[in-house]
Design a protein around this motif. Structure first.
Motif, PDB file in Angstrom:
ATOM      1  N   LEU A  75     -28.447  13.164  16.632  1.00  0.00           N
ATOM      2  CA  LEU A  75     -28.118  12.352  17.807  1.00  0.00           C
ATOM      3  C   LEU A  75     -28.459  10.896  17.532  1.00  0.00           C
ATOM      4  CD1 LEU A  75     -29.652  14.833  20.349  1.00  0.00           C
ATOM      5  CD2 LEU A  75     -27.319  13.942  20.597  1.00  0.00           C
ATOM      6  N   ASP A  76     -27.540  10.023  17.894  1.00  0.00           N
ATOM      7  CA  ASP A  76     -27.726   8.582  17.726  1.00  0.00           C
ATOM      8  C   ASP A  76     -27.473   7.913  19.066  1.00  0.00           C
ATOM      9  OD1 ASP A  76     -27.787   5.927  17.067  1.00  0.00           O
ATOM     10  OD2 ASP A  76     -26.217   6.012  15.545  1.00  0.00           O
ATOM     11  N   GLY A  77     -28.552   7.608  19.793  1.00  0.00           N
ATOM     12  CA  GLY A  77     -28.412   6.970  21.091  1.00  0.00           C
ATOM     13  C   GLY A  77     -27.930   5.537  20.953  1.00  0.00           C
ATOM     14  N   ALA A  78     -26.993   5.150  21.813  1.00  0.00           N
ATOM     15  CA  ALA A  78     -26.480   3.779  21.803  1.00  0.00           C
ATOM     16  C   ALA A  78     -27.472   2.859  22.502  1.00  0.00           C
ATOM     17  CB  ALA A  78     -25.121   3.721  22.499  1.00  0.00           C
ATOM     18  N   THR A  79     -27.820   1.784  21.854  1.00  0.00           N
ATOM     19  CA  THR A  79     -28.791   0.847  22.413  1.00  0.00           C
ATOM     20  C   THR A  79     -28.371   0.397  23.814  1.00  0.00           C
ATOM     21  OG1 THR A  79     -29.357   0.045  20.212  1.00  0.00           O
ATOM     22  CG2 THR A  79     -29.926  -1.379  22.069  1.00  0.00           C
ATOM     23  N   SER A  80     -29.309   0.427  24.723  1.00  0.00           N
ATOM     24  CA  SER A  80     -29.006   0.070  26.106  1.00  0.00           C
ATOM     25  C   SER A  80     -28.532  -1.379  26.215  1.00  0.00           C
ATOM     26  CB  SER A  80     -30.243   0.271  26.984  1.00  0.00           C
ATOM     27  OG  SER A  80     -29.985  -0.152  28.306  1.00  0.00           O
ATOM     28  N   VAL A  81     -27.586  -1.598  27.120  1.00  0.00           N
ATOM     29  CA  VAL A  81     -27.149  -2.963  27.431  1.00  0.00           C
ATOM     30  C   VAL A  81     -27.568  -3.336  28.854  1.00  0.00           C
ATOM     31  CG1 VAL A  81     -25.243  -2.961  25.787  1.00  0.00           C
ATOM     32  CG2 VAL A  81     -24.852  -2.103  28.108  1.00  0.00           C
ATOM     33  N   ALA A  82     -28.498  -2.563  29.420  1.00  0.00           N
ATOM     34  CA  ALA A  82     -29.016  -2.831  30.753  1.00  0.00           C
ATOM     35  C   ALA A  82     -30.203  -3.787  30.679  1.00  0.00           C
ATOM     36  CB  ALA A  82     -29.425  -1.535  31.439  1.00  0.00           C
ATOM     37  N   GLU A  83     -30.532  -4.356  31.819  1.00  0.00           N
ATOM     38  CA  GLU A  83     -31.641  -5.305  31.873  1.00  0.00           C
ATOM     39  C   GLU A  83     -32.993  -4.609  31.956  1.00  0.00           C
ATOM     40  OE1 GLU A  83     -30.520  -4.020  35.854  1.00  0.00           O
ATOM     41  OE2 GLU A  83     -29.377  -4.801  34.140  1.00  0.00           O
ATOM     42  N   ARG A  84     -32.977  -3.299  32.282  1.00  0.00           N
ATOM     43  CA  ARG A  84     -34.238  -2.561  32.369  1.00  0.00           C
ATOM     44  C   ARG A  84     -33.947  -1.074  32.239  1.00  0.00           C
ATOM     45  NH1 ARG A  84     -35.425  -0.020  37.295  1.00  0.00           N
ATOM     46  NH2 ARG A  84     -34.017  -0.457  39.036  1.00  0.00           N
ATOM     47  N   ASP A  85     -35.007  -0.277  32.151  1.00  0.00           N
ATOM     48  CA  ASP A  85     -34.867   1.174  32.133  1.00  0.00           C
ATOM     49  C   ASP A  85     -34.957   1.704  33.557  1.00  0.00           C
ATOM     50  OD1 ASP A  85     -34.700   1.746  29.263  1.00  0.00           O
ATOM     51  OD2 ASP A  85     -36.727   0.923  29.189  1.00  0.00           O
ATOM     52  N   TYR A  86     -34.128   2.693  33.856  1.00  0.00           N
ATOM     53  CA  TYR A  86     -34.065   3.273  35.191  1.00  0.00           C
ATOM     54  C   TYR A  86     -34.638   4.692  35.253  1.00  0.00           C
ATOM     55  CZ  TYR A  86     -30.864  -0.496  36.586  1.00  0.00           C
ATOM     56  OH  TYR A  86     -30.305  -1.720  36.873  1.00  0.00           O
TER      57      TYR A  86
END
Length: 289
Positions: free
Chosen positions: A38-49
């Motif tokens: 599994l290769d998670g795509a780096t988040s493009v959000a401003e924070r973690d939810y």
């Protein structure tokens, strides 16, 4: 066991200390060996939810944890993936406490699942851009899932434009690219028949599936694109020399080579200077049982 018949090995290493959005697992049973990358795509959000340690890392770990019981329950690959993602989505809703998570913030991941079953075949189920090489008993190397992510070319072209304009600072570049990255993430999460692992699939996953013989004496090398940077784009290896090096030296020295090269690099045509890197090496010492 000679040098060309290595033992089962796995490796998973974050690009930054204490944070890794890849995950690898090997599930063994009486009927099959299941290799999961599994290769998670780096988040493009401003924070973690979802999780303070990182939504994407939580997603890949939680998916693997949900996939194992689905496999043991006897589901086939598409059924097991869908069952696992339903479990993960329920857990996400619970952990986020009803927060209104923007679509671009929903975690996604690439998945390659190889099942070596009792029929003597390797059954591949692939979403996204992980890479699977098979080193044959005669030393030849075959890419079992040749796939090029078309978005990579688009992204590299945009980065090249920014570099040509003198914008080499990674933080500045990322800020300029963020609207495009978020639009792409929304598209991936909303498409019919998603080609990536996502929380709320709009229809069946459009996985690439195939079955190939598992010859005795062969070796599988399945990896994330971060590990494959040794080949593309760094050109430190060819696919054949990478498989050969892993067969003779193991995974750890190749990871060391990767990180040493990245430490000496200047800014290149990628959003991230370095990426999480993971791989699983599995010898087919006999036809899959």
């Amino acid at each position: 066991m000679n040098a060309c018949q290595p033992r089962l090995q796995t490796i998973s290493h974050g690009a930054t200390a204490g944070h890794n959005e890849d995950y690898v697992a090997v599930f063994e049973s009486a009927d099959a060996t299941d290799l999961i990358v599994l290769d998670g795509a780096t988040s493009v959000a401003e924070r973690d939810y979802i999780d303070a340690r990182g939504d994407v890392a939580w997603f890949v770990h939680r998916f693997a944890a949900a996939l194992e019981p689905a496999i043991r329950a006897g589901f086939d690959q598409p059924e097991a993936v869908r069952h696992a993602i339903d479990t993960v989505r329920d857990a996400c809703l619970t952990r986020s406490h009803g927060a209104d998570i923007p679509v671009y913030a929903w975690p996604i991941a690439a998945l390659t699942w190889i099942r070596a079953g009792s029929d003597g075949m390797l059954h591949l189920y692939c979403l996204g851009d992980c890479i699977t090489l098979m080193r044959l008993p005669d030393g030849g190397v075959v890419d079992l899932d040749p796939y090029k992510n078309p978005q990579e070319a688009v992204l590299r072209a945009e980065i090249a434009k920014l570099r040509a304009a003198g914008l080499d600072d990674p933080a500045t570049r990322h800020a300029r690219l963020l609207p495009m990255l978020r639009a792409r993430r929304e598209q991936q999460n909303g498409m019919a028949g998603p080609s990536i692992l996502c929380l709320q699939p709009n229809g069946a996953f459009a996985a690439r599936r195939r079955a190939v013989p598992a010859p005795a004496g062969a070796m599988l090398l399945c990896m994330t694109d971060g590990f494959y940077r040794l080949v593309d784009p760094y050109a430190l290896h060819t696919p054949a020399s990478l498989a050969e090096a892993c067969a003779h030296r193991g995974l750890e020295p190749l990871l060391v080579q990767l990180r040493e090269h990245e430490a000496l690099m200047t800014a290149g045509n990628s959003v991230k200077r370095a990426d999480d890197a993971s791989a699983v090496l599995w010898p087919v010492s006999r036809p899959a049982r």
